[in-house]
Enzyme design. Sequence first.
Site, PDB file in Angstrom:
ATOM      1  N   TRP A 157       3.142 -11.211   4.598  1.00 50.99           N
ATOM      2  CA  TRP A 157       2.606 -11.400   5.958  1.00 50.99           C
ATOM      3  C   TRP A 157       3.584 -10.859   7.000  1.00 50.99           C
ATOM      4  CZ3 TRP A 157       4.657 -14.201  10.079  1.00 50.99           C
ATOM      5  CH2 TRP A 157       3.808 -14.411  11.166  1.00 50.99           C
ATOM      6  N   HIS A 158       4.893 -11.004   6.704  1.00 54.81           N
ATOM      7  CA  HIS A 158       5.890 -10.576   7.690  1.00 54.81           C
ATOM      8  C   HIS A 158       5.943  -9.061   7.835  1.00 54.81           C
ATOM      9  CE1 HIS A 158       7.324 -14.694   7.119  1.00 54.81           C
ATOM     10  NE2 HIS A 158       7.836 -14.567   8.324  1.00 54.81           N
ATOM     11  N   GLY A 159       5.633  -8.350   6.787  1.00 52.33           N
ATOM     12  CA  GLY A 159       5.692  -6.903   6.916  1.00 52.33           C
ATOM     13  C   GLY A 159       5.432  -6.224   5.596  1.00 52.33           C
TER      14      GLY A 159
END
Lengths: 478, 364
Positions: free
Chosen positions: A322-324
């Site tokens: 989700w963060h990257g």
Amino acid sequence: MIFSSLDFVLFMIVLVITLRLAQQRPEHTKKIILLVASYYFYGYWDWRFLSLLVYTTAIDHLCATRIHASSDDVVRKRWLVISIVSNLGVLAAFKYFNFFIDALNDVITLEGEPLRHLNIILPLGISFFTFQTMSYTIDIYRRKLAPSSLMDFSIFVVFFPQMVAGPIVRAASFLPQLVRPIEIRFERIVDGSRQFLVGFVKKAVIADSLSIFVDEVFRQPSAYDGATLAAAVIAYAIQIYCDFSGYSDMAIGVGRMLGFELPVNFRHPYKARNITEFWRRWHISLSSWLRDYLYISLGGNRKGRVRTYINLMATMTLGGLWHGASYNFIIWGIMHGTALAVHKFVMEVTGSEKVDIESEAFQQKSPGAILRDALSVVLTFMLVCVAWIFFRAPTLQSAMDFLIRIATWQDGIHWLHISFLLVAPVFFLWHWLPGNEAAKYRVVNYNTAWGVSACFTLLMIILLFSPLGLSPFIYFQF
Amino acid sequence: MELSSRRTLDRKILIAVLIGNLLFWELFLRAFLSAPSTQIPDADLGYVNQPYARYVESQEGYAQTRFNRLGFNDADPLDLPAVRRIVVLGDSYTEAFQVPSALSYTQLLEDRLRDELKQVDVVKLGRDSFFPLHYPLVLKRHLKELKPELVVVQFGTHSSGDLFADNIKVTHNRLGQVVHMALEKSASDRHKELLRPLISNSALLYYSLRRFKPVVTGWLERFRGSANAGIQQSEDKPLAERIERLVYVLNSLKALHSRIVLLYLPAPGTEMRGTSDNSPTWKALHAASLATGLPLLEPAAAFRAHYLTHGIPLNGFANTMPGTGHLNNTGHRVLSEFLATSLAPRLVAGRPGDTASRRQEPGT
């Protein structure tokens, strides 16, 4: 528009005055003002992506209305799938497409040219607002929520204080706040400004000062010795906490000035005595979202011990992703997932009691308990720091080099930036102080001479010591 | 958390609290981070530092110092009849606010030479924001009093570019050659004069103005173009014009003193990058040195050798990045060692009788 910029201050002044002047107008008018302001805030960065917001809002509102209107489970599920596919499709296109192309190019050897990248930029806050809108349709599907008007839902999606970097707000807690009148009140502005000020100090004075040290060491870790690298990781742990929780504080403060309550996102995470407690203190709005909409949907702990561990790993791996779109975030997620699973296993094997979020480290007075807490806190912090290396390093290779250089205590330039030497001891002293949350608001207030002095001192610290120039919040990139 | 914000603080108490806080910060800054402005206007040099004023450098490195009677960051020149004096002209690298005065390269050089030559006095005539065109003016002013045996002139990567600043007026002859250069009052000096009543009395105001100068300059640039356009554009100036201007400066110095040595400090971090310094000033200074016959000393190789042996950068501090900005303690030490090795033979050659006689009488 960054909260710490002059542009934002002017924007807020104009918005507050406008809403105040519209105090006697119908609620619909005030909502339009809020919606236009939120679109302006987002469009200030890049107006072209406003269409993406409108698209997401329209699709999810349509799906939610249809889900609610139907009693046929198949139809309801169909509309839910449309909503989820639409949201994840947007995320996949803008955030993960090029990553998957790279992964395919690495794995598949095709004759001729490799698959090409899409030439797109990542819309600001895309991970935050897609998760918010997904939670809305899922809650309606689970019959926990009734659909709201298009106006209210639009405000929920684009409410500017938190849309770019959270906290991830649940519709169930936000939409009811739109039912009551939007009022600009002096005491709320005062209260919100206190929270904003605390966040501003965290961001401008602590996080931005440390970023000079952290950025340089992570840029070329091979130049520095093991001690410098270890210090840089600790500095990054402080930086990312102060940057992100500073943003959350400012968002909560701005929301409060406008009469809205946003959820708490951090509760002194480095005070955690184990990794499970850490995730109940760190980015709470994301961890609870992942728990409620992913972990539980996967079966949670209802399908046996092994499946529970797998679910934990899967949830945290996706949380990392989700963060990257990078292997580093996946590894970061796997590390946390593994740590959570191991901790759960140990708890079950030893028959330990459940983690009590209400209790805090260092609250008990006996030396033995304090020592045990200190040891647990330090070990948990070290584990989190090792994972931060993968989170921060630009590439997997760089993260591995970084870790190896620390583990083997390599020689190199020894450089401890003054910001780290000054900030780290004060930060940990304050962070680990029992009852510091309540103390913060006793110190920062406008009602006593000492309180005003404290606020003025914080302002002077910002003016005299924060690095000049606007640096964006770390979580803007997610 | 509930608030009782309606209960506001009494206005008089509020004002007292704010004044008390401002006083606290004024004293805090004076004690640790900054003195009020020490600069006073000067007709020739734009401004000079007030003799014996106290100065604190905290933005790059950290050092507290006191100017000497000439207004430079140095001890007073020795007042002895037989003293052998070296004068060092330079910019902020020579002024060396970033390190304690006793550890600046001029002082370390003096200590080193004193071991060999006894009564040696290395006098620092360097100041932040000095352009090369300041050097003849400063030397002329202090020449009679100091009577140096040798003059070292320090240059940095920006030195030739500085000669294109807006406040330098250049006269060319019909062939386009430089025949005269004059220094006029700069906009910055005019601003300092205007603000002097405030900044020379308040450390808080002076510190704040210095701190926010880049921000204010940035705003001004947004509205009316670059304030430092003259210097920034000078990066594109032709090499021939740079050489001519440097030659003019060097000839002006030669007219004042017969024994001049040039010193070129490489770009910060050159020793770490391992690449040669190819700046326009380096090229221009080489040519100007040849044209004027003045010897040029370059410590770049000594810097590089020291870095490769010890792995310690020669620029940068705990509050800046390694390999950037001014020389740190290590940089000053290495430079002083390099200069001592380079200059000692010249001094011995300069007055052989004196040195020889001293060497024959150990203990004197």
